[in-house]
Design an enzyme around this catalytic site. Structure first.
Site, mmCIF file in Angstrom:
data_model
loop_
_atom_site.group_PDB
_atom_site.id
_atom_site.type_symbol
_atom_site.label_atom_id
_atom_site.label_comp_id
_atom_site.label_asym_id
_atom_site.label_seq_id
_atom_site.Cartn_x
_atom_site.Cartn_y
_atom_site.Cartn_z
ATOM 1 N N LYS A 136 0.849 -1.190 0.000
ATOM 2 C CA LYS A 136 0.000 0.000 0.000
ATOM 3 C C LYS A 136 0.888 1.245 0.000
ATOM 4 O O LYS A 136 1.993 1.155 0.548
ATOM 5 C CB LYS A 136 -0.953 0.053 1.183
ATOM 6 C CG LYS A 136 -0.400 -0.268 2.561
ATOM 7 C CD LYS A 136 0.690 0.498 3.189
ATOM 8 C CE LYS A 136 0.656 1.965 3.369
ATOM 9 N NZ LYS A 136 1.916 2.491 3.970
ATOM 10 N N TYR A 221 -4.432 4.428 6.194
ATOM 11 C CA TYR A 221 -4.934 3.490 7.217
ATOM 12 C C TYR A 221 -6.282 3.952 7.765
ATOM 13 O O TYR A 221 -7.157 3.134 8.047
ATOM 14 C CB TYR A 221 -3.920 3.342 8.362
ATOM 15 C CG TYR A 221 -2.752 2.469 7.995
ATOM 16 C CD1 TYR A 221 -2.852 1.075 8.054
ATOM 17 C CD2 TYR A 221 -1.548 3.005 7.582
ATOM 18 C CE1 TYR A 221 -1.785 0.256 7.707
ATOM 19 C CE2 TYR A 221 -0.478 2.200 7.228
ATOM 20 C CZ TYR A 221 -0.601 0.830 7.293
ATOM 21 O OH TYR A 221 0.449 0.021 6.948
#
Ligand code: NAD
Length: 370
Positions: A136, A221
């Site tokens: 990510k 996140y």
């Protein structure tokens, strides 16, 4: 260190102190019935700080094994070969790794390089016919993310994004509680994700390699967390940026962004992403019949969580060990994690990030459909 040696070392410890043996979740995993199913043979691309963490965690995997490396630094390749018994024929550099297509000993490549390189590298790995696991943020734009999804589809290989929290036991327990309706209707999510970044010359502060600043790296996140905790995707975004150090955080490299998301159900989220505020690692959710708090919420663990019903007590297991065993199961048996982590999921987060940047820049409420 081989799993076997690791196991033997742990068993030796157990001879000295039995209670220690049964308090170690990793050891409990190692003592489970032996596994004789297929093993995902993985090459790691990018032997930096997170690549090293993943490699170490994979020593305890049962269903995945590190068998190859791709790196531009010959001395690192040598070190990893010695440490993880990697044969020379499974070692590549950034110029020659397309030849991995002729290597039957590698099933998947885990891309752990700077964000701006993920797209090209994913496409090359897909063309070589290997499954792709990509860190990510999956890319630095929606367009890139979509190209990656298309390339993997065309090559008939899987594209999985390194969302390790989707395999983390307390996170999974809370998502399951939400799915069971234990919080009633989710109404509000708060996500705080940030740390104070050091070295101003690192790639994370270079727009071309990072695609932005804190949002791409750590704010993501709170975005992904809002989605898995609420169980819904946003339909509008507002955002405000604060920049106190324009020398360190240049044009296009965000230092601190507050953003709000609205959901079709009427739920709302309020989040903070920062490279200049420390100790930000917390999720909170309030529903019509209960609440949850995670603090820390996404660090390497142990994660802590509590709800209106009390503390969570699932044992801590190294996230990347669970992730890689889980991804092997997904690739071999199609077993999905509690919430998806495929390329399409990655693109959804990229769409939200682009909307946040647009909202911060224009000051307008941005409607999105993902
Ligand atoms: P890092 O700087 O420690 O490592 C990056 C690696 O890429 C290095 O080995 C470097 O040599 C190599 N590299 C190849 N080409 C490069 C280039 N042109 N410029 C710079 N480095 C180059 O970074 P990291 O912390 O390991 O992060 C790598 C990726 O992993 C990023 O996408 C990051 O977002 C992701 N990450 C994910 C987590 C997680 O918890 N899922 C944690 C940390 C990092």
């Amino acid at each position: 260190m081989s799993s076997r040696r690791n196991f033997i070392e742990k068993v030796t410890v157990s001879a000295i102190g039995m209670p220690l043996l049964f308090n170690s979740p990793n050891l409990l995993a190692a003592t489970e019935a032996s596994y004789d199913g297929p093993v995902l043979r993985v090459a790691i691309m990018g032997l930096g700080s997170y690549g090293s963490r993943v490699a170490k965690a994979m020593v305890d995997c049962k269903k995945a094994k590190l068998v190859g490396v791709i790196s531009g630094t010959p001395s690192k390749i040598k070190d990893w070969q010695a440490k993880y018994s990697i044969p020379k024929k499974n070692c590549y550099n950034y110029d020659n790794f397309d030849a991995i297509k002729d290597n039957d000993d590698i099933d998947a490549v885990y891309i752990i390089t700077p964000n701006g390189l993920h797209c090209d590298q994913t496409i090359r790995v897909a063309k070589a016919g290997k499954h792709v696991i990509c860190e990510k943020p999956m890319a630095i734009s929606v367009a890139e993310g979509q190209k990656m999804v298309d390339a993997c589809k065309a090559a008939k290989v899987k594209l999985l994004i390194g969302y390790r929290m989707h395999y983390e036991p307390k996170t999974k327990a809370l998502i399951q509680m939400r799915m069971n309706g234990e919080f009633g209707t989710p109404k509000f999510f708060q996500g705080q994700s940030g740390f104070v970044i050091g070295d101003p010359t690192q790639w994370r502060l270079n727009k071309e390699l990072a695609g932005g600043g804190a949002m791409m790296d750590i704010g993501i996140y709170s975005i992904n967390g809002a989605r898995y905790i609420l169980g819904e995707d946003p339909i509008w975004i507002t955002a405000q940026e604060t920049k106190t150090d324009p020398v360190k955080f240049k044009e296009g490299v965000d230092e601190t962004i507050q953003f709000q998301m609205g959901f079709a159900s009427g739920a709302v989220a309020n989040c903070l992403s920062s490279y200049n505020i420390g100790n930000l690692d917390r999720f909170y959710m309030s529903g019509s019949d209960g609440w949850l708090e995670m603090k820390p919420s996404t660090g390497y663990g142990p994660i802590k969580g509590r709800t209106h019903k009390g503390e969570l007590n699932q044992p801590h297991v190294t996230h990347q060990t669970l992730q890689m065993d889980g991804m092997a199961e997904l690739i071999f048996n199609g077993k999905q994690p509690i919430v998806p982590l495929d390329g399409e999921e990655g693109v959804k987060d990229m769409k939200i990030i682009e909307a946040i940047f647009e909202a911060a820049k224009t000051g307008k409420k941005v409607e999105i459909s993902i």
